[in-house]
Design a protein around this motif. Structure first.
Motif, PDB file in Angstrom:
ATOM      1  N   THR A  27       2.357   1.500  31.262  1.00  0.00           N
ATOM      2  CA  THR A  27       1.647   1.306  29.985  1.00  0.00           C
ATOM      3  C   THR A  27       1.216   2.161  28.707  1.00  0.00           C
ATOM      4  N   GLU A  28       0.886   2.858  28.267  1.00  0.00           N
ATOM      5  CA  GLU A  28       0.889   3.673  27.180  1.00  0.00           C
ATOM      6  C   GLU A  28       0.024   4.900  28.121  1.00  0.00           C
ATOM      7  N   VAL A  29       1.400   5.787  27.560  1.00  0.00           N
ATOM      8  CA  VAL A  29       0.157   6.530  28.989  1.00  0.00           C
ATOM      9  C   VAL A  29       1.178   8.350  28.139  1.00  0.00           C
ATOM     10  N   SER A  30      -0.125   9.496  28.559  1.00  0.00           N
ATOM     11  CA  SER A  30       0.910  10.221  27.980  1.00  0.00           C
ATOM     12  C   SER A  30       1.643  11.375  28.738  1.00  0.00           C
ATOM     13  N   ASP A  31       2.568  12.277  28.621  1.00  0.00           N
ATOM     14  CA  ASP A  31       3.046  13.212  29.760  1.00  0.00           C
ATOM     15  C   ASP A  31       2.526  13.345  31.074  1.00  0.00           C
ATOM     16  N   THR A  32       1.759  13.759  30.801  1.00  0.00           N
ATOM     17  CA  THR A  32       0.538  14.404  31.817  1.00  0.00           C
ATOM     18  C   THR A  32       0.153  13.129  33.551  1.00  0.00           C
TER      19      THR A  32
ATOM     20  N   PRO B 115      10.210   3.778  25.228  1.00  0.00           N
ATOM     21  CA  PRO B 115       8.612   3.373  26.062  1.00  0.00           C
ATOM     22  C   PRO B 115       8.681   3.929  27.250  1.00  0.00           C
ATOM     23  N   PRO B 116       7.198   4.188  27.941  1.00  0.00           N
ATOM     24  CA  PRO B 116       7.317   5.033  28.957  1.00  0.00           C
ATOM     25  C   PRO B 116       8.356   3.461  30.046  1.00  0.00           C
TER      26      PRO B 116
ATOM     27  N   GLY C 256     -14.590   5.743  29.222  1.00  0.00           N
ATOM     28  CA  GLY C 256     -14.222   5.139  28.166  1.00  0.00           C
ATOM     29  C   GLY C 256     -13.364   4.947  27.346  1.00  0.00           C
ATOM     30  N   ARG C 257     -12.069   5.235  28.853  1.00  0.00           N
ATOM     31  CA  ARG C 257     -11.363   5.389  27.987  1.00  0.00           C
ATOM     32  C   ARG C 257      -9.720   4.976  28.807  1.00  0.00           C
ATOM     33  N   GLY C 258     -10.356   3.521  29.591  1.00  0.00           N
ATOM     34  CA  GLY C 258      -9.399   3.259  30.693  1.00  0.00           C
ATOM     35  C   GLY C 258      -8.144   2.549  30.307  1.00  0.00           C
ATOM     36  N   PRO C 259      -7.988   2.262  31.654  1.00  0.00           N
ATOM     37  CA  PRO C 259      -6.656   2.008  31.249  1.00  0.00           C
ATOM     38  C   PRO C 259      -5.568   0.367  30.351  1.00  0.00           C
ATOM     39  N   ALA C 260      -4.906   0.966  29.594  1.00  0.00           N
ATOM     40  CA  ALA C 260      -4.300  -0.525  29.120  1.00  0.00           C
ATOM     41  C   ALA C 260      -3.693  -1.564  29.504  1.00  0.00           C
ATOM     42  N   GLY C 261      -3.496  -2.595  28.678  1.00  0.00           N
ATOM     43  CA  GLY C 261      -3.537  -4.116  29.521  1.00  0.00           C
ATOM     44  C   GLY C 261      -1.970  -3.368  30.485  1.00  0.00           C
ATOM     45  N   PRO C 262      -1.597  -4.788  30.978  1.00  0.00           N
ATOM     46  CA  PRO C 262       0.183  -3.778  32.449  1.00  0.00           C
ATOM     47  C   PRO C 262       0.982  -4.352  30.925  1.00  0.00           C
ATOM     48  N   ALA C 263       1.180  -3.760  30.773  1.00  0.00           N
ATOM     49  CA  ALA C 263       3.074  -3.478  30.093  1.00  0.00           C
ATOM     50  C   ALA C 263       3.954  -4.685  30.391  1.00  0.00           C
ATOM     51  N   PRO C 264       4.487  -5.234  29.809  1.00  0.00           N
ATOM     52  CA  PRO C 264       5.523  -6.459  30.249  1.00  0.00           C
ATOM     53  C   PRO C 264       6.723  -6.211  30.826  1.00  0.00           C
ATOM     54  N   ALA C 265       6.877  -7.169  31.600  1.00  0.00           N
ATOM     55  CA  ALA C 265       7.733  -7.057  32.766  1.00  0.00           C
ATOM     56  C   ALA C 265       9.028  -7.327  32.164  1.00  0.00           C
TER      57      ALA C 265
END
Length: 135
Positions: free
Chosen positions: A55-60, A84-85, A119-128
């Motif tokens: 999902t949309e993730v930072s480098d860390t 994309p990640p 307040g900033r949870g994980p985004a939805g799943p990335a498309p497979a």
């Protein structure tokens, strides 16, 4: 210290403790599976390299994912793409690439919930998308 800061600290601490407990259980189970493979004759290995969209993730967060995957016996992050990640993961027991991808996705969701501020949870799943199969 405001009540909101205390609440967020307590919630985040709870998330981290839950993740660590879940991950420790996963780690013990993976060790037992690998130990069984070493101690018993036969070939149950079904190695593969699977492409796991993140999902949309930072480098860390990508680094944390790669570390958690690498610490788990039977899995290893072999490559990372940031845009994309995507994480390419070698699994010793990856005969079902979609199931393997779901397991790594579960790790990602739980890790992001623990690592991100309240307040900033994980985004939805990335498309497979497709994988690179090592069989």
């Amino acid at each position: 210290m405001s009540l909101d800061v205390v609440r967020r600290t307590v919630v985040r601490t709870g998330r981290v403790v839950c993740f660590l407990g879940w991950y420790a259980t996963r780690l013990v189970l993976a060790n037992l599976v690998v130990a069984r493979e070493i101690l018993t004759p036969g070939w149950r290995l079904r190695p593969a390299i699977v492409r796991v969209p993140l999902t949309e993730v930072s480098d860390t967060e990508v680094v944390l994912m790669a570390l958690c995957v690498g610490l788990t016996p039977g899995t290893l992050a072999v490559a990372v793409r940031t845009s994309p990640p995507v994480l390419f993961v070698h699994g010793m027991y990856a005969d079902d690439p979609d199931g393997f991808r779901r397991e790594i996705g579960e790790l990602e969701q739980k890790l992001l919930l623990a690592a991100r501020p309240v307040g900033r949870g994980p985004a939805g799943p990335a498309p497979a998308v497709g994988d690179v199969d090592g069989r």
